[in-house]
Scaffold this motif. Structure first.
Motif, PDB file in Angstrom:
ATOM      1  N   ILE A  51       0.821  -1.126   0.063  1.00 31.34           N
ATOM      2  CA  ILE A  51      -0.056   0.368  -0.300  1.00 31.34           C
ATOM      3  C   ILE A  51       0.714   1.374  -0.189  1.00 31.34           C
ATOM      4  O   ILE A  51       0.793   1.632  -0.836  1.00 31.34           O
ATOM      5  N   VAL A  52       2.127   1.702   0.531  1.00 30.46           N
ATOM      6  CA  VAL A  52       3.249   2.488   0.667  1.00 30.46           C
ATOM      7  C   VAL A  52       3.460   2.814  -0.869  1.00 30.46           C
ATOM      8  O   VAL A  52       3.682   3.797  -0.829  1.00 30.46           O
ATOM      9  N   ASP A  53       3.450   1.415  -1.653  1.00 32.60           N
ATOM     10  CA  ASP A  53       4.484   1.742  -2.595  1.00 32.60           C
ATOM     11  C   ASP A  53       3.831   2.887  -3.985  1.00 32.60           C
ATOM     12  O   ASP A  53       3.538   3.005  -4.942  1.00 32.60           O
ATOM     13  N   ASN A  54       2.225   2.144  -3.660  1.00 33.04           N
ATOM     14  CA  ASN A  54       0.812   2.197  -4.280  1.00 33.04           C
ATOM     15  C   ASN A  54      -0.065   3.700  -4.146  1.00 33.04           C
ATOM     16  O   ASN A  54      -0.305   3.776  -4.975  1.00 33.04           O
ATOM     17  N   ALA A  55       0.647   4.061  -2.638  1.00 33.06           N
ATOM     18  CA  ALA A  55      -0.461   5.022  -2.323  1.00 33.06           C
ATOM     19  C   ALA A  55       0.191   6.722  -2.707  1.00 33.06           C
ATOM     20  O   ALA A  55       0.161   7.961  -2.939  1.00 33.06           O
ATOM     21  N   GLN A  56       1.562   6.697  -3.799  1.00 29.03           N
ATOM     22  CA  GLN A  56       1.773   7.900  -4.626  1.00 29.03           C
ATOM     23  C   GLN A  56       2.583   9.077  -3.695  1.00 29.03           C
ATOM     24  O   GLN A  56       2.338   9.923  -4.174  1.00 29.03           O
ATOM     25  N   VAL A  57       2.669   8.685  -2.271  1.00 26.80           N
ATOM     26  CA  VAL A  57       2.835   9.608  -1.899  1.00 26.80           C
ATOM     27  C   VAL A  57       4.614   9.907  -1.151  1.00 26.80           C
ATOM     28  O   VAL A  57       5.091   8.791  -0.781  1.00 26.80           O
ATOM     29  N   LEU A  58       4.781   9.989  -2.326  1.00 31.16           N
ATOM     30  CA  LEU A  58       6.902  10.462  -2.380  1.00 31.16           C
ATOM     31  C   LEU A  58       7.298  10.948  -0.370  1.00 31.16           C
ATOM     32  O   LEU A  58       8.307  10.764   0.083  1.00 31.16           O
ATOM     33  N   LYS A  59       6.628  11.960  -0.424  1.00 30.26           N
ATOM     34  CA  LYS A  59       7.081  12.381   1.141  1.00 30.26           C
ATOM     35  C   LYS A  59       6.315  13.788   1.583  1.00 30.26           C
ATOM     36  O   LYS A  59       4.920  13.766   0.693  1.00 30.26           O
ATOM     37  N   ARG A  60       6.198  13.811   2.693  1.00 31.02           N
ATOM     38  CA  ARG A  60       5.169  14.753   4.029  1.00 31.02           C
ATOM     39  C   ARG A  60       6.088  15.257   5.117  1.00 31.02           C
ATOM     40  O   ARG A  60       6.996  15.398   4.451  1.00 31.02           O
ATOM     41  N   HIS A  61       5.896  17.057   5.186  1.00 22.07           N
ATOM     42  CA  HIS A  61       5.566  17.593   6.346  1.00 22.07           C
ATOM     43  C   HIS A  61       5.533  17.109   7.799  1.00 22.07           C
ATOM     44  O   HIS A  61       4.092  17.001   7.587  1.00 22.07           O
ATOM     45  N   SER A  62       5.884  17.314   8.609  1.00 27.40           N
ATOM     46  CA  SER A  62       5.976  17.483   9.764  1.00 27.40           C
ATOM     47  C   SER A  62       6.247  18.280  10.652  1.00 27.40           C
ATOM     48  O   SER A  62       7.263  18.667  10.459  1.00 27.40           O
ATOM     49  N   ILE A  63       5.480  19.019  11.623  1.00 25.96           N
ATOM     50  CA  ILE A  63       6.037  19.588  13.273  1.00 25.96           C
ATOM     51  C   ILE A  63       7.227  19.527  13.592  1.00 25.96           C
ATOM     52  O   ILE A  63       7.286  20.171  14.296  1.00 25.96           O
ATOM     53  N   PHE A  64       7.146  17.485  13.213  1.00 25.06           N
ATOM     54  CA  PHE A  64       8.037  17.260  14.499  1.00 25.06           C
ATOM     55  C   PHE A  64       8.706  16.533  13.878  1.00 25.06           C
ATOM     56  O   PHE A  64       8.399  16.009  12.755  1.00 25.06           O
ATOM     57  N   PRO A  65      10.093  15.258  13.555  1.00 22.28           N
ATOM     58  CA  PRO A  65      11.218  14.609  13.607  1.00 22.28           C
ATOM     59  C   PRO A  65      10.051  13.580  13.892  1.00 22.28           C
ATOM     60  O   PRO A  65       9.228  13.281  14.738  1.00 22.28           O
ATOM     61  N   ILE A  66       9.911  12.875  13.082  1.00 18.74           N
ATOM     62  CA  ILE A  66       9.194  11.386  12.750  1.00 18.74           C
ATOM     63  C   ILE A  66       9.447  10.214  14.283  1.00 18.74           C
ATOM     64  O   ILE A  66       8.871  10.114  14.998  1.00 18.74           O
ATOM     65  N   THR A  67      11.488  10.606  15.410  1.00 20.85           N
ATOM     66  CA  THR A  67      11.023  10.120  15.776  1.00 20.85           C
ATOM     67  C   THR A  67      10.276  10.846  17.434  1.00 20.85           C
ATOM     68  O   THR A  67       9.935   9.752  18.409  1.00 20.85           O
ATOM     69  N   TYR A  68       9.621  11.590  17.149  1.00 20.61           N
ATOM     70  CA  TYR A  68       9.241  11.864  18.507  1.00 20.61           C
ATOM     71  C   TYR A  68       7.976  11.887  17.402  1.00 20.61           C
ATOM     72  O   TYR A  68       6.648  11.717  18.471  1.00 20.61           O
ATOM     73  N   THR A  69       7.690  12.195  16.167  1.00 20.36           N
ATOM     74  CA  THR A  69       6.178  11.940  15.916  1.00 20.36           C
ATOM     75  C   THR A  69       5.852  10.881  16.498  1.00 20.36           C
ATOM     76  O   THR A  69       3.998  10.747  17.604  1.00 20.36           O
ATOM     77  N   VAL A  70       5.906   9.621  16.698  1.00 13.97           N
ATOM     78  CA  VAL A  70       5.449   7.882  17.019  1.00 13.97           C
ATOM     79  C   VAL A  70       5.664   7.902  18.489  1.00 13.97           C
ATOM     80  O   VAL A  70       4.464   7.332  18.647  1.00 13.97           O
ATOM     81  N   GLU A  71       6.179   8.945  19.350  1.00 15.34           N
ATOM     82  CA  GLU A  71       5.924   8.257  20.579  1.00 15.34           C
ATOM     83  C   GLU A  71       4.793   9.219  20.855  1.00 15.34           C
ATOM     84  O   GLU A  71       3.626   9.521  20.824  1.00 15.34           O
ATOM     85  N   PRO A  72       3.726   8.307  22.010  1.00 16.12           N
ATOM     86  CA  PRO A  72       2.641   8.082  22.411  1.00 16.12           C
ATOM     87  C   PRO A  72       2.800   9.044  23.057  1.00 16.12           C
ATOM     88  O   PRO A  72       3.775   9.060  24.846  1.00 16.12           O
ATOM     89  N   ARG A  73       1.791  10.420  23.268  1.00 20.91           N
ATOM     90  CA  ARG A  73       1.850  11.834  24.290  1.00 20.91           C
ATOM     91  C   ARG A  73       0.334  11.788  25.033  1.00 20.91           C
ATOM     92  O   ARG A  73      -1.286  10.939  23.984  1.00 20.91           O
ATOM     93  N   ALA A  74       0.191  12.199  26.176  1.00 21.68           N
ATOM     94  CA  ALA A  74      -1.397  12.850  26.513  1.00 21.68           C
ATOM     95  C   ALA A  74      -1.672  13.623  24.963  1.00 21.68           C
ATOM     96  O   ALA A  74      -1.479  14.203  24.394  1.00 21.68           O
ATOM     97  N   LEU A  75      -3.387  14.022  25.728  1.00 22.44           N
ATOM     98  CA  LEU A  75      -4.105  14.827  24.728  1.00 22.44           C
ATOM     99  C   LEU A  75      -3.819  15.473  24.608  1.00 22.44           C
ATOM    100  O   LEU A  75      -3.437  17.137  24.019  1.00 22.44           O
ATOM    101  N   GLN A  76      -3.850  15.734  25.549  1.00 21.82           N
ATOM    102  CA  GLN A  76      -3.850  17.268  26.669  1.00 21.82           C
ATOM    103  C   GLN A  76      -2.134  18.212  25.693  1.00 21.82           C
ATOM    104  O   GLN A  76      -2.249  18.989  25.542  1.00 21.82           O
ATOM    105  N   LYS A  77      -1.219  17.062  25.659  1.00 18.41           N
ATOM    106  CA  LYS A  77       0.116  17.520  25.285  1.00 18.41           C
ATOM    107  C   LYS A  77       0.360  18.305  23.529  1.00 18.41           C
ATOM    108  O   LYS A  77       0.623  18.817  23.651  1.00 18.41           O
ATOM    109  N   THR A  78      -0.582  16.589  23.339  1.00 17.16           N
ATOM    110  CA  THR A  78      -0.771  17.253  22.075  1.00 17.16           C
ATOM    111  C   THR A  78      -1.409  17.625  21.554  1.00 17.16           C
ATOM    112  O   THR A  78      -1.047  19.115  20.537  1.00 17.16           O
ATOM    113  N   ASN A  79      -2.360  18.730  22.409  1.00 19.63           N
ATOM    114  CA  ASN A  79      -3.603  19.327  21.615  1.00 19.63           C
ATOM    115  C   ASN A  79      -2.209  21.217  22.208  1.00 19.63           C
ATOM    116  O   ASN A  79      -2.800  21.984  21.681  1.00 19.63           O
TER     117      ASN A  79
END
Length: 391
Positions: A51-79
């Motif tokens: 699915i990744v290969d066929n999604a046609q998405v080569l790159k996206r942007h995020s406000i944090f590095p991926i290593t931090y993005t994937v870490e669980p955080r409380a709703l209060q923190k993410t908001n």
């Protein structure tokens, strides 16, 4: 709005601008982290890689590095993170857009802010009024629960406002931070797909039927084109020559809500935050209904598909956009800006259609008199249609 202020017949799109956060997530990043982050069986992981290969998405942007993005955080923190970065990106896009339209913040009469990936009261527009120097009597219209269709709906409501209160300037700002809705422990198909598709970003558009603003913006772009052409003649470099003096007008808009489709798309708010809801049959539902919907919409305004010279389409994902192309008999060349945005920034929810609009304005402007069709889809389940005509 003073009634003596003259107005042009249809509101013009004077300028667009976009803003992207600095961090990126590539397709290779997704492949690397998919099996390490999600606790899924090997067979399902192999299917997700396809699915990744066929999604046609080569790159996206995020406000944090991926290593931090994937870490669980409380709703209060993410908001809290949502509020901080929505203000930052929204302001950047708005300031760029005002500059491109040659307008000051205090010349804006209506601010429409659009977002669905976080929660803030006071809304984004109130923060920007204080930060950017908008008038205290500027009208405010925040949109929240309209999802991917909201950028198109923002344009439509801006045009509606200007028809009711002619001679004004409206600013539409869409900010989406879907990386903050990432759910590591959710291995539903909807969440896995969303981790492949969605990216962070903001876009702004100024809509106006103020004759002075329209004239100033058009004249400025004509001057920029002349300067760029002269520069190109001097050294062979045509960079900057794609600023079009031809501005599209918003002729008409329409909303269609699919019957009994509440579960097609949305968010489920839980203790861990936003969990995406996405029915796997959405692309097929749109593919089956899009042609009669568009034929009916165009027919009500004395047009047919053959009259449309530009297709400004929210892609959703590769499967949805492919189904729309198939249903309407369009070639990839006719929808290339949608594919380009999907590939380079992913699905930005409400901001996507505004990114694609800018792609058309900057790189594929139509000729005077040409008509374009814009369409976006979102929770409800709803479609928003607009007709634009270049002048």
């Amino acid at each position: 709005m003073p009634p003596s202020r003259a107005a042009t017949p249809y509101p013009f799109i004077l300028a667009t601008a976009t803003a992207l956060p600095e961090h990126t997530i590539t397709r290779d990043d997704v492949k690397y982290y998919m099996g390490r982050v999600f606790d899924i069986p090997e067979r399902k992981l192999e299917a997700m890689m396809s699915i990744v290969d066929n999604a046609q998405v080569l790159k996206r942007h995020s406000i944090f590095p991926i290593t931090y993005t994937v870490e669980p955080r409380a709703l209060q923190k993410t908001n809290q993170e949502y509020i901080e970065h929505a203000i930052q990106l929204g302001r950047e896009a708005a300031e760029k857009c005002l500059e491109r339209a040659h307008l000051r913040a205090d010349e804006i009469d209506l601010i429409i802010t659009v977002s669905c990936t976080g929660f803030m009261i006071p809304s984004l527009d109130a923060h920007l009024i204080n930060l950017m120097g908008f008038r205290s009597d500027v009208r405010r219209m925040p949109f929240t629960e309209l999802g991917c269709a909201a950028g198109a709906m923002g344009l439509a409501r801006a045009a509606d406002h200007l028809k009711a209160y002619p001679g004004g300037n409206a600013l539409v700002i869409a900010v989406e931070l879907p990386s903050l809705t990432f759910q590591r422990k959710d291995i539903s198909q909807a969440n896995l797909i969303s981790s492949i598709l969605f990216g962070d970003g903001a876009a702004a558009v100024i809509v106006s039927n103020n004759p002075k603003a329209v004239t100033a913006a058009t004249a400025s772009n004509s001057t920029a084109n002349a300067g760029a052409a002269a520069h190109a003649n001097g050294n062979g470099n045509s960079a900057g020559a794609n600023v079009s003096a031809h501005k599209p007008q918003i002729l008409v808009s329409e909303t269609y809500t699919f019957p009994d489709s509440l579960g097609a798309m949305g968010f489920d708010l839980r203790d861990a935050g936003f969990h995406i809801l996405l029915d796997k049959n959405v692309p097929d539902m749109i593919g089956a209904k899009i042609k009669p919907l568009i034929d009916d919409f165009l027919g009500r305004h004395g047009l047919s598909q053959q009259d449309i010279k530009g297709w400004i389409l929210h892609p959703g994902g590769a499967r949805l956009l492919g189904n729309v192309e198939l249903a309407l008999g369009l070639t990839k060349c006719q929808t290339q800006p949608s594919w380009d945005i999907l590939a380079n920034v992913g699905n930005l929810s409400s901001a996507t259609i505004l990114f694609i609009l800018q792609e058309w304005l900057d790189k594929r402007p139509l000729n005077p008199g040409d008509i374009a069709m814009a369409a976006a889809f979102g929770p409800g389940f709803s479609a928003e249609f607009l007709l634009l005509q270049w002048t």
